[in-house]
Enzyme design. Structure first.
Site, PDB file in Angstrom:
ATOM      1  N   SER A 284      -9.964   2.575   3.154  1.00  0.00           N
ATOM      2  CA  SER A 284      -8.893   2.977   2.344  1.00  0.00           C
ATOM      3  C   SER A 284      -7.920   2.118   1.382  1.00  0.00           C
ATOM      4  O   SER A 284      -7.543   2.625   0.543  1.00  0.00           O
ATOM      5  CB  SER A 284      -8.026   4.123   2.900  1.00  0.00           C
ATOM      6  OG  SER A 284      -7.096   3.569   3.888  1.00  0.00           O
TER       7      SER A 284
ATOM      8  N   SER B 277     -10.256   0.325   7.342  1.00  0.00           N
ATOM      9  CA  SER B 277      -9.501   0.106   5.783  1.00  0.00           C
ATOM     10  C   SER B 277      -8.858  -0.877   5.551  1.00  0.00           C
ATOM     11  O   SER B 277      -8.478  -0.872   4.170  1.00  0.00           O
ATOM     12  CB  SER B 277      -8.409   1.653   6.076  1.00  0.00           C
ATOM     13  OG  SER B 277      -9.074   2.527   6.212  1.00  0.00           O
TER      14      SER B 277
ATOM     15  N   LYS C  18       0.949  -1.259   0.222  1.00  0.00           N
ATOM     16  CA  LYS C  18      -0.070   0.040  -0.089  1.00  0.00           C
ATOM     17  C   LYS C  18       0.881   1.297   0.094  1.00  0.00           C
ATOM     18  O   LYS C  18       1.911   1.373   0.789  1.00  0.00           O
ATOM     19  CB  LYS C  18      -0.955   0.183   1.282  1.00  0.00           C
ATOM     20  CG  LYS C  18      -1.860   1.209   1.430  1.00  0.00           C
ATOM     21  CD  LYS C  18      -2.751   1.024   2.648  1.00  0.00           C
ATOM     22  CE  LYS C  18      -3.778   2.103   2.788  1.00  0.00           C
ATOM     23  NZ  LYS C  18      -4.795   1.866   4.073  1.00  0.00           N
TER      24      LYS C  18
END
Lengths: 490, 95, 501
Positions: free
Chosen positions: A159, A183, A78
């Site tokens: 997210s 998330s 990420k």
């Protein structure tokens, strides 16, 4: 081997160990998938050259007998984790071009274990969002499609939307995510994969762009419970560079997958079944309860009375912390700078140009609730309610071993659908936020499909540092659910 | 709680984020809605409850007083939008 | 001490002063990072990514800095809070990379304490300390290297500071000076801060307000920031107090502001950039758990505290019979106090905590006079420091012994001392080399005295007629004739006897 990209981490690990293919072959197959599915915009930066070089090195290690726990397995990182020499943006214009001179502890551990990163995965800007639509590098598309309307683009959740989409689309075998209010869990549910936010303090936060310091946690996202167990084992561990990192031994999470949950008590919180809960979600939850009962566990109704206040508590604490954590993004030492006649003008213009609307909203709310005269009424108050929420869980865990809830109030919705109202968008995290407030481990796994063919996830919440029980119950549920559905065309 | 434009301006200034005039109204509305939403916490009885300052029941770990870092000016300055002679540079500040 | 009063047209005004001192902690590395703290390094060479506020960086506290803060608190008789909390002080400035300073707000590590002012008349006054806390220092902005740019060096960013806040108990620029001098002395004794104001390791913010004499109200104060010498602090307070009085006498109001001291113009002026009210939005730093220290930890530090200036001064007065002034001067710096004690006691053994040494020392008053007189003068004249003194304590002690056993007269000893400073040699060596033993032989002295008397009959007559002060001139002549070696007491006695009869 039919499809290298269909393998799980565990399978890939075993086949590599047997020499049935090389790390280079495995990586090359995934790089092809990355190319083929570029349209979903899961990656911000792809690093194919580096990946192939690392794969070569991995094969050499294997020949030398020094292969690590995840050697040769292609993953994605990420873009919130600082990666040395590789651009890290937090999906924000304000960090465009930032090349960290250091590697985050967690991504470093994965590297040291031999995992091969194929690139940096897209996310909501600064990890703030539940749909990956706030990224400065464009929205991410969920590889799943509605049966009723396969042309509509759906959100992957957020997210960690890029991470979830990349795993679901078989571009990578697994990915790192971070979870502050849901998330990891919510996008895992929207994309039909598995993800776990470990206990706060389990994984180091050093080198991860901070959003809300008392809530942020790194965690693995993969296609099976076992894969998450393998990856968490590598990611977790005490880090003296992080004062909130807990000095506890990391268990071998894989060995927790005994398949035997007889005698365990499963808490079913009544507050998670509000009047408006979608029928589909309620159904899959009930199904989950059945599966666990059939496996010898006992469902027990529990009450977590302060559940309904968790969202408001979160949306005071998280913005407050982020307003301070994001003050360092000022165009002075890294990232983009918009010139100004004075220092203050430079700050104001740089930050206005660099931050998107959601980030700006949260910074302003955070600044407001901490400002003179309001601290007691909001921040201090919220920290007290937070303790009440944590106490609710602690009390519940006196009688149950793990808690089962839905992960999200709905399946994935359409891009641009939904709402302009930030508060309504925040309701996506209503089931995941309380776990974060209490710092508990929470895992989401796919439990079924909605009527429209979209994945629905269930969440398992455990005692602090008891990821093992969470994994064990999840493993049993995964077997019972037998979720074999895949996104279209895969 | 309703936030007026002047308050929003003030907060934006504290946060060093430039807001254009035409954005103020909408932003004030959004922020007001958010504040109204979070205000529900006032109904919770928190008498005698200690604020939760950390999730882990730990105390602050300390490190030894040894030099383990620094001596890396190039790396520190490598990402600077503007630098000169080993310093970061910014528009001149007049005090 | 006479009160410091400003006379205005409408009446008399007194000044209320509180001082906030930022003292850089002596430690190898910074408060929350492992970068070095040494002064004077090339720009940005002592910067960790934590100090530079890079994404994802986290603070980890330095145990020695905690110890130093506790040590300082104990030295100021302050309450030590076993639990304290770090808070973020949020504001934007070029030398503050994180956009916040990690400091302590609600729960500082040190609570109330006190500091004793040594007034010039020998009396003392106790001033209250409000609190002591740990915080990060900021980097340095340099504004005069370029016409349109400021240059930022982050070497200092993250260095540990102790902020020591006094109660508003000071009442004059002089008291402010005494407070800073004493605080600096204590910090240096403790080894927690070197107190070097020129290098910026000790900085002072002065809070000044005035009020009519006799009033107990506290009027609006202004803060004069970052004054880096004691003299400037005093000047700044003087100017600021007068400014307030003038404003009030003209029916104006003083607004709370932050001001800078311009040492060239000797005036304070408003800081334009900080005119907006600062809302620091303090909240507990979520990257740091509460700091909890054990009572054992505190007790251990307390047990190891050195004898501090106040105690040492009292002991010097009691043990050596020194007066308050002399004792005060000697104890101002620990190294001077130790020097004096080595001279007075006759050995180089340590004197920690005033443990009594066996008898055999020297006359303390004589030792004191030598140290405070000739020695300090030589120190100044040669520009040397106590760390590398012009004459060692052992040698000075030996010199005093030579007076004591009659080898040298007081006057000869001064000559020998001058030679010791010049050559670095021991006194006994110099006495041998230069043949400087005093003459005590009665016959020799008598011969010299007789010679001078015989050569100056008119002056002898003047003395007999009543001008006895002229005997001094005779003494001088005898000393000249004997190259200064004659024992002065004997010369005096003989002259008086022979001239006056």
């Amino acid at each position: 081997m039919s499809n290298l990209t269909d393998l799980t981490l565990a399978e890939g690990r075993d086949h590599l160990a047997k020499g049935e293919f090389t790390a280079v072959e495995l990586t090359a197959a995934h790089l092809k998938a990355v190319e083929a599915r570029r349209a979903i915009n899961a990656f911000i930066v792809e690093t194919p050259q580096q990946a192939l070089e690392e794969a070569k090195a991995s094969d050499l290690r294997r020949r030398a007998g020094t292969a690590g726990a995840m050697d040769g397995l292609p993953i994605g990182i990420k873009d919130l984790f600082c990666t040395k020499g590789v651009q890290t943006t937090a999906a924000s214009h304000i960090l465009e071009g930032f090349i960290p001179p250091y590697e985050s502890t967690v991504s470093g551990k994965l590297k040291a274990a031999g995992a091969i990163s194929l690139g940096k995965l897209n996310l909501d800007e600064f990890a703030m969002g539940s749909s990956n639509q706030t990224s400065a590098f464009g929205a991410v598309e969920n590889p799943w499609k509605r049966r009723s309307d396969p042309t509509a683009k759906l959100v992957p959740g957020g997210s960690s939307g890029g991470s979830a989409a990349a795993v679901a689309a078989r571009m990578v075998m697994a990915a790192t995510g971070t979870d502050t209010g849901g998330s990891i869990r919510q996008p895992a549910a929207f994309c039909g994969i598995t993800g776990i936010k470990p206990t706060y303090g389990r994984c180091s936060r050093w080198g991860i762009v901070a959003f809300a310091s008392s809530l942020d946690q790194a965690g693995p996202m993969a296609r099976t419970v076992r894969d998450c167990a393998i990856m968490l084992g590598v990611m977790a561990g005490f880090d003296p560079k992080d004062s909130t990192s807990v000095n506890m031994a990391v268990p071998d999470f894989e060995t927790a997958l005994t398949g035997d949950i007889r005698g365990l008590k499963i808490g079913i919180p009544k507050e998670y079944r509000p009047a408006g809960l979608s029928d589909e979600v309620a159904k899959v939850w009930d199904q989950g309860i059945q599966w666990l009962r059939a496996a010898g566990a006992t469902p027990v109704e529990i009450s977590l009375p302060h559940t309904k206040y968790a969202l408001a508590t979160y949306y005071i604490i998280a913005p407050a912390e982020c307003s301070s954590n994001l003050a360092r993004y000022d165009g002075l030492r890294f990232g983009r700078r918009v010139p100004g006649k004075t220092l203050d003008e430079m700050y104001a213009l740089t930050r206005a140009a660099g931050f998107g609307a959601e980030v700006r909203r949260r910074i302003l709310i955070g600044t407001y609730v901490l400002s003179a005269g309001y601290y007691d009424a909001y921040y201090a108050k919220a920290q007290k309610v937070r303790r009440l929420i944590a106490d609710d869980f602690a009390k519940a865990f006196e009688t149950v071993d793990v808690i089962l809830t839905p992960t999200a109030p709905s399946a994935a919705f359409g891009q641009g659908e939904g709402t302009d109202d930030p508060v309504t968008m925040w309701l996506n995290d209503v089931f995941t936020i309380p776990t974060s407030m209490a710092g508990l481990p929470g895992l989401s796994l796919p439990a079924g499909l909605s009527a429209d063919g979209l994945p629905l996830g269930l969440q398992l919440i455990g005692r602090p540092f008891d990821e093992e029980t969470v994994f064990k119950v999840a493993g049993v549920m995964e077997t019972a659910a037998n979720f074999t559905a895949k996104p279209e065309g895969l | 709680m309703s936030l007026d434009k002047a308050t929003v301006r003030n907060i934006a200034n504290l946060a060093r984020i430039d807001i254009r005039d035409e954005e103020l109204d909408h932003l004030a509305g959004e922020l007001s809605n958010i504040m109204t939403f979070v205000e529900q916490l006032s109904e919770v009885n928190t008498d005698g409850i200690e604020p939760m300052t950390s999730v882990a029941a730990m105390t602050l770990p300390m490190r030894a007083d040894v030099i383990t870092d620094g001596a890396q000016p190039e790396a520190v300055l490598a990402n600077a939008p503007e630098a000169e002679d080993g310093f970061f540079t910014v528009p001149k500040v007049v005090e | 001490m006479a009160s410091y009063i400003l006379q205005g047209e409408t009446g008399d005004w007194e000044v209320v002063i509180g001082l906030e001192v930022h003292a850089q902690v002596i430690s190898h590395s910074k408060l929350f990072s492992g970068a070095a703290t040494e002064f004077g390094a090339e720009p940005n060479t002592q910067v960790s990514f934590v100090d530079a506020g890079f994404p994802g960086m986290l603070p980890v506290i330095n145990e020695i800095c905690v110890e130093q803060a506790v040590r300082t608190g104990l030295g100021l008789k302050a309450r030590i809070n076993l639990t304290s909390v770090f808070a973020r002080k949020n504001y934007f400035y070029a030398d503050l990379p994180q956009g916040y300073q990690i400091s302590q707000f609600d729960k500082p590590i040190g609570g109330e304490g006190e500091l004793i002012l040594d007034l010039p008349d020998g009396s003392t006054r106790t001033v209250g300390i409000e609190r002591l806390h740990l915080e990060q220092d900021a980097g340095k902005s340099i504004h005069d290297m370029h016409p349109s740019k400021s240059f930022i060096d982050l070497n200092r960013s993250g260095v540990a500071l102790m902020e020591i806040v006094s109660k508003p108990d000071l009442r004059s620029p002089e008291e402010a000076g005494l407070y800073l001098t004493k605080l600096r002395s204590i910090l240096r004794y403790l080894g927690t801060c070197d107190g070097n104001m020129q290098e910026g390791s000790m900085r002072c913010d002065a809070n000044v307000s005035v009020r009519p004499v006799g009033s107990t109200e506290l009027r609006t104060r202004c803060e004069i920031k970052n004054v880096n010498s004691i003299r400037y602090v005093q000047q700044a307070i003087e100017f600021e107090a007068r400014r307030h009085v003038e404003v009030y006498e003209n029916n104006g109001t003083i607004s709370q502001e932050t001001r800078l001291f311009d040492s060239v113009k000797t005036e304070t002026r408003s800081m334009r950039s900080k005119e907006q009210a600062h809302d620091y939005r303090y909240f507990p730093d979520p990257d740091l758990l509460p700091l909890v220290i054990a009572q054992d930890f505190v007790d251990g530090i307390k047990a190891g505290l050195p004898e501090l200036p106040d105690a040492k001064k009292a002991r010097f007065m009691a043990e050596y019979g020194l007066n308050a002034y002399d004792a005060g001067v000697l104890v101002a710096e620990r190294i001077s106090a130790d020097f004096f004690e080595t001279v007075a006691r006759g050995s180089a053994a340590t004197h920690d905590n005033g443990r009594a040494k066996p008898a055999g020392g020297r006359d303390a008053k004589i030792a004191c006079n030598w140290v405070m007189g000739d020695f300090f003068a030589a120190l100044n004249a040669t520009g040397k420091t106590m760390e590398n003194p012009p004459v060692s304590a052992q040698d000075l002690g030996a010199l005093i012994d030579l007076i004591g056993d009659g080898t040298l007269s007081g006057r000869l000893a001064k000559d020998v001392f001058a030679l010791m400073v010049e050559t670095g040699k021991a006194p006994a060596v110099l006495v041998e080399e230069k043949g400087l033993k005093q003459v005590t032989d009665t016959g020799a002295i008598e011969a010299a005295v007789d010679a001078v008397i015989a050569a100056n009959p008119d002056k002898v007559q003047q003395v007999k007629d009543g001008k006895t002060t002229l005997l001094g001139w005779f003494v001088g002549q005898v000393m000249k004739a004997t190259q200064g070696k004659a024992n002065p007491a004997m010369v005096n006695e003989m002259l008086a006897r022979k001239v006056l009869g």
